[in-house]
Design a protein around this motif. Structure first.
Motif, PDB file in Angstrom:
ATOM      1  N   GLU A 275       6.536  -5.975  -4.242  1.00 12.23           N
ATOM      2  CA  GLU A 275       5.218  -6.385  -4.726  1.00 12.23           C
ATOM      3  C   GLU A 275       4.980  -7.864  -4.445  1.00 12.23           C
ATOM      4  N   ALA A 276       6.007  -8.681  -4.667  1.00  9.80           N
ATOM      5  CA  ALA A 276       5.878 -10.119  -4.406  1.00  9.80           C
ATOM      6  C   ALA A 276       5.633 -10.372  -2.928  1.00  9.80           C
ATOM      7  N   GLN A 277       6.360  -9.654  -2.059  1.00  8.49           N
ATOM      8  CA  GLN A 277       6.151  -9.806  -0.620  1.00  8.49           C
ATOM      9  C   GLN A 277       4.753  -9.352  -0.226  1.00  8.49           C
ATOM     10  N   ALA A 278       4.332  -8.212  -0.779  1.00 10.16           N
ATOM     11  CA  ALA A 278       3.005  -7.686  -0.457  1.00 10.16           C
ATOM     12  C   ALA A 278       1.918  -8.663  -0.863  1.00 10.16           C
ATOM     13  N   GLN A 279       2.055  -9.268  -2.045  1.00  9.63           N
ATOM     14  CA  GLN A 279       1.050 -10.227  -2.491  1.00  9.63           C
ATOM     15  C   GLN A 279       1.001 -11.446  -1.572  1.00  9.63           C
ATOM     16  N   ALA A 280       2.178 -11.920  -1.151  1.00 12.66           N
ATOM     17  CA  ALA A 280       2.224 -13.069  -0.246  1.00 12.66           C
ATOM     18  C   ALA A 280       1.538 -12.743   1.076  1.00 12.66           C
ATOM     19  N   LEU A 281       1.766 -11.540   1.593  1.00 14.69           N
ATOM     20  CA  LEU A 281       1.143 -11.136   2.857  1.00 14.69           C
ATOM     21  C   LEU A 281      -0.368 -10.984   2.708  1.00 14.69           C
TER      22      LEU A 281
ATOM     23  N   PHE B 237       5.859   0.190  -4.719  1.00 10.98           N
ATOM     24  CA  PHE B 237       6.618  -1.016  -4.418  1.00 10.98           C
ATOM     25  C   PHE B 237       7.591  -1.352  -5.547  1.00 10.98           C
ATOM     26  N   THR B 238       8.743  -1.866  -5.171  1.00 13.52           N
ATOM     27  CA  THR B 238       9.641  -2.480  -6.145  1.00 13.52           C
ATOM     28  C   THR B 238       9.062  -3.845  -6.515  1.00 13.52           C
ATOM     29  N   PRO B 239       9.544  -4.480  -7.591  1.00 13.55           N
ATOM     30  CA  PRO B 239       9.040  -5.820  -7.925  1.00 13.55           C
ATOM     31  C   PRO B 239       9.172  -6.816  -6.777  1.00 13.55           C
ATOM     32  N   GLU B 240      10.288  -6.742  -6.045  1.00 12.91           N
ATOM     33  CA  GLU B 240      10.474  -7.652  -4.900  1.00 12.91           C
ATOM     34  C   GLU B 240       9.463  -7.343  -3.802  1.00 12.91           C
TER      35      GLU B 240
END
Length: 209
Positions: free
Chosen positions: A26-32, A21-24
């Motif tokens: 990763e943020a989306q993945a964590q939110a999901l 994952f790119t940093p962006e």
């Protein structure tokens, strides 16, 4: 109230997808993963992850007979601890006083006979404050798998499209055969898997610390 951790990690999701994952992303993945974890917890009505909690409950009278119990008494009190599995009970207080006259069977806490209040509070049940450790460590694999599947559905198919044709190329997306776009919501199959963990009845909780 403390924020509960997600039931699967971004690293778990990346490994499942076989990608970095790119940093962006990763943020989306964590939110999901956070959303999917909240939905799973809401369905099973449990925190799931290992934690120590202090809660206060109204004690109820128990007419259950405990043959061979540590305190064999015809009249004793009972409290159902809402979080499970119960790993350890550290302290028990009845109306603010520490007591050691108790035992635990699964998620039921039993206390040796405690007198109910006399007038004018005769109808008030004793308050039982319990500090106990509960939950799983690590998170059960089937629960973690469902959280990962729910997050993966959105990453793989964010638009909720079942199929599309572009330039003569047809693409089919992995969503339920019914065509229902679940997103991070649970499918019927996932609910059936989670039913083995689901808490069907809850205790009255007076306050949390």
């Amino acid at each position: 109230m403390a924020v509960l951790p997600s039931l699967a990690t971004v690293a778990d999701l990346a490994a499942t997808l076989g990608r970095t994952f790119t940093p962006e992303q990763e943020a989306q993945a964590q939110a999901l993963l956070d959303q999917a974890s909240s939905i799973v917890r809401a369905y099973v009505r449990l925190d799931i992850t290992r934690a120590t909690t202090t809660d206060t409950f109204p004690m109820r009278r128990s007419d259950r007979q405990h043959l061979g119990a540590p305190f064999d008494h015809a009249r004793h009190g009972q409290v159902t601890l809402p979080q499970r599995p119960v790993e350890e009970v550290a302290t028990v207080k009845v109306n603010g006083t520490v007591t050691h006259d108790w035992w635990v069977e699964q998620n039921e806490l039993f206390l040796r006979s405690v007198p109910w209040l006399g007038p004018p509070g005769a109808h008030q049940a004793p308050r039982v404050e319990v500090t106990y450790t509960h939950g799983w460590s690590p998170v059960p694999g089937d629960i973690q798998a469902i959280v990962l599947q729910a997050a993966n559905r959105v990453i793989v198919n964010p638009s909720g499209i079942r199929s599309e044709t572009v330039g003569g190329v047809s693409t089919t997306y992995l969503i339920p055969a019914t065509g229902e776009n679940l997103g991070v919501l649970l499918s019927r199959t996932e609910m059936r898997v989670l039913d083995r963990y689901r808490r069907t009845a809850s205790s009255v909780r007076l306050r949390s610390v």
